[in-house]
Design a protein around this motif. Structure first.
Motif, mmCIF file in Angstrom:
data_model
loop_
_atom_site.group_PDB
_atom_site.id
_atom_site.type_symbol
_atom_site.label_atom_id
_atom_site.label_comp_id
_atom_site.label_asym_id
_atom_site.label_seq_id
_atom_site.Cartn_x
_atom_site.Cartn_y
_atom_site.Cartn_z
ATOM 1 N N ASP A 13 0.827 -1.203 0.000
ATOM 2 C CA ASP A 13 0.000 0.000 0.000
ATOM 3 C C ASP A 13 0.864 1.256 0.000
ATOM 4 O O ASP A 13 1.993 1.266 0.504
ATOM 5 C CB ASP A 13 -0.909 -0.007 1.229
ATOM 6 N N VAL A 14 0.314 2.330 -0.544
ATOM 7 C CA VAL A 14 1.034 3.600 -0.590
ATOM 8 C C VAL A 14 1.297 4.135 0.817
ATOM 9 O O VAL A 14 2.337 4.765 1.064
ATOM 10 C CB VAL A 14 0.239 4.621 -1.434
ATOM 11 N N SER A 15 0.399 3.881 1.755
ATOM 12 C CA SER A 15 0.605 4.346 3.129
ATOM 13 C C SER A 15 1.815 3.668 3.760
ATOM 14 O O SER A 15 2.608 4.307 4.463
ATOM 15 C CB SER A 15 -0.645 4.072 3.974
ATOM 16 N N PHE A 16 1.971 2.373 3.510
ATOM 17 C CA PHE A 16 3.126 1.643 4.036
ATOM 18 C C PHE A 16 4.418 2.200 3.453
ATOM 19 O O PHE A 16 5.423 2.359 4.162
ATOM 20 C CB PHE A 16 2.989 0.159 3.703
ATOM 21 N N LYS A 17 4.402 2.503 2.170
ATOM 22 C CA LYS A 17 5.587 3.065 1.521
ATOM 23 C C LYS A 17 5.968 4.403 2.136
ATOM 24 O O LYS A 17 7.148 4.663 2.418
ATOM 25 C CB LYS A 17 5.322 3.236 0.025
ATOM 26 N N VAL A 18 4.980 5.258 2.366
ATOM 27 C CA VAL A 18 5.258 6.576 2.937
ATOM 28 C C VAL A 18 5.815 6.443 4.350
ATOM 29 O O VAL A 18 6.804 7.094 4.710
ATOM 30 C CB VAL A 18 3.980 7.439 2.932
ATOM 31 N N MET A 19 5.199 5.592 5.171
ATOM 32 C CA MET A 19 5.611 5.472 6.570
ATOM 33 C C MET A 19 7.003 4.864 6.717
ATOM 34 O O MET A 19 7.759 5.233 7.617
ATOM 35 C CB MET A 19 4.602 4.618 7.353
ATOM 36 N N ASN A 20 7.355 3.943 5.853
ATOM 37 C CA ASN A 20 8.601 3.199 6.019
ATOM 38 C C ASN A 20 9.745 3.674 5.132
ATOM 39 O O ASN A 20 10.900 3.344 5.414
ATOM 40 C CB ASN A 20 8.350 1.711 5.749
ATOM 41 N N LYS A 24 -9.101 -4.764 -4.477
ATOM 42 C CA LYS A 24 -9.264 -3.522 -3.716
ATOM 43 C C LYS A 24 -8.755 -3.654 -2.277
ATOM 44 O O LYS A 24 -9.422 -3.271 -1.325
ATOM 45 C CB LYS A 24 -10.731 -3.085 -3.705
ATOM 46 N N GLU A 25 -7.537 -4.193 -2.149
ATOM 47 C CA GLU A 25 -6.959 -4.373 -0.821
ATOM 48 C C GLU A 25 -5.829 -3.395 -0.531
ATOM 49 O O GLU A 25 -5.457 -3.217 0.616
ATOM 50 C CB GLU A 25 -6.434 -5.809 -0.662
ATOM 51 N N TYR A 26 -5.271 -2.776 -1.549
ATOM 52 C CA TYR A 26 -4.214 -1.789 -1.316
ATOM 53 C C TYR A 26 -4.241 -0.753 -2.433
ATOM 54 O O TYR A 26 -4.733 -0.999 -3.538
ATOM 55 C CB TYR A 26 -2.837 -2.446 -1.205
ATOM 56 N N ILE A 27 -3.709 0.426 -2.107
ATOM 57 C CA ILE A 27 -3.827 1.597 -2.978
ATOM 58 C C ILE A 27 -2.509 1.842 -3.693
ATOM 59 O O ILE A 27 -1.427 1.695 -3.110
ATOM 60 C CB ILE A 27 -4.235 2.830 -2.151
ATOM 61 N N ALA A 28 -2.616 2.229 -4.952
ATOM 62 C CA ALA A 28 -1.427 2.489 -5.761
ATOM 63 C C ALA A 28 -0.702 3.733 -5.263
ATOM 64 O O ALA A 28 -1.297 4.638 -4.676
ATOM 65 C CB ALA A 28 -1.823 2.655 -7.230
ATOM 66 N N LYS A 70 -4.697 -1.013 -6.810
ATOM 67 C CA LYS A 70 -3.777 -1.677 -7.734
ATOM 68 C C LYS A 70 -4.406 -2.908 -8.382
ATOM 69 O O LYS A 70 -4.055 -3.268 -9.506
ATOM 70 C CB LYS A 70 -2.500 -2.088 -6.990
ATOM 71 N N THR A 71 -5.282 -3.574 -7.657
ATOM 72 C CA THR A 71 -5.870 -4.812 -8.161
ATOM 73 C C THR A 71 -7.388 -4.757 -8.019
ATOM 74 O O THR A 71 -7.939 -3.885 -7.339
ATOM 75 C CB THR A 71 -5.333 -6.029 -7.380
ATOM 76 N N VAL A 72 -8.043 -5.725 -8.630
ATOM 77 C CA VAL A 72 -9.505 -5.785 -8.547
ATOM 78 C C VAL A 72 -9.958 -6.193 -7.147
ATOM 79 O O VAL A 72 -11.123 -6.018 -6.794
ATOM 80 C CB VAL A 72 -10.060 -6.774 -9.592
#
Length: 280
Positions: free
Chosen positions: A121-128, A162-166, A158-160
């Motif tokens: 997820d984009v949130s995980f990328k930002v936080m870490n 709908k579990e994580y955001i691009a 990202k996928t159908v």
């Protein structure tokens, strides 16, 4: 877009307003697309079509579920990506009874929790990857919870499933700015907390040793009354309690010893006091 804003944009993109669209070269089209992403004078999208949680409700939810020692909520102004409006809200909780050591991320999109594939997820990328936690003096194993909510007319999944955001750059930017604002508030709180703990440690040390020093000094000076050392400690309740305890003990044993009449007796009593306090 009005005529004035359109002219400002074309000037920003380096394209003549008199140039017909059919005559635009590929390089000019690419430059125009890039300018669309960076031009700052477009009006913000209408947020009335979005459904944010709201700062008050998010704050109440954090307080109820996480019971934190400190919490902060930041709601960013509406923005847009590829023409779709979106809004980012970030909540932060520190300490308390629920959170365990380490960072815990709670993700929501249009008020729906996202439970799987957190690392994508984009949130995980930002936080870490994009937040320098050391800059805000947050301990590595601090019990910290971060709640991210993205409201948009079109969530970029990202996928159908709908579990994580691009990781769209516009969303990354808003998440990063909101998290930094919450961290600034947390940093101020931790700084004040550290200062208070340092003061408390000093007060505890003073409260432990000042009564002994005052009594020893009074005995050496041959005074029956202890010096007023409470002013050094701000006359706190803790110090006052210790002083009262010391005074009560002195009264119970019959007060101060009689003043020595000779230098030899005075020296013997001083040596006796030194041995007693050294033993303690």
């Amino acid at each position: 877009v009005g005529e004035i804003t359109a002219k400002k944009f074309l000037e920003f993109a380096g394209i003549s307003p008199r140039l017909a669209p059919k005559r635009l070269s590929n390089e000019q089209i690419v430059a125009m697309v890039g300018a669309l992403q960076n031009f700052q004078e477009f009006l913000q999208p209408d947020a009335s079509v979005l459904s944010p949680v709201g700062e008050e409700i998010l704050q109440a939810g954090i307080t109820k579920e996480l019971q934190p020692e400190f919490s902060a909520v930041v709601a960013r102004p509406p923005s847009s990506y590829s023409g779709f409006p979106f809004l980012v809200e970030v909540g932060m909780a520190y300490g308390g009874k629920v959170l365990q050591p380490g960072l815990k991320l709670f993700r929501f999109a249009n008020r729906i929790p996202l439970l799987y594939d957190e690392s994508s997820d984009v949130s995980f990328k930002v936080m870490n990857e994009e937040i320098d936690w050391r800059r805000y003096h947050v301990p590595q194993e601090a019990p910290l919870g971060v709640i991210t909510h993205i409201a948009s007319t079109k969530i970029p999944y990202k996928t159908v499933g709908k579990e994580y955001i691009a990781d769209r750059p516009e969303i990354e930017k808003e998440l990063r700015n909101a998290t930094r604002e919450a961290l600034r508030r947390l940093s101020i709180y931790l700084s004040r907390k550290g200062s208070m703990e340092a003061v408390q440690r000093k007060m505890n040390i003073y409260g432990r040793y000042l009564p002994l020093i005052a009594r020893f000094s009074a005995d050496l000076a041959g005074l029956k009354k202890l010096p007023d050392y409470k002013k050094l400690m701000g006359k706190t309740k803790e110090v006052e309690g210790e002083v009262e305890g010391e005074m009560t003990e002195a009264e119970a044993v019959g007060g101060a010893e009689p003043e020595p009449q000779t230098a030899k007796e005075k020296k013997e009593i001083e040596q006796k006091k030194i041995e007693e306090y050294s033993g303690e």
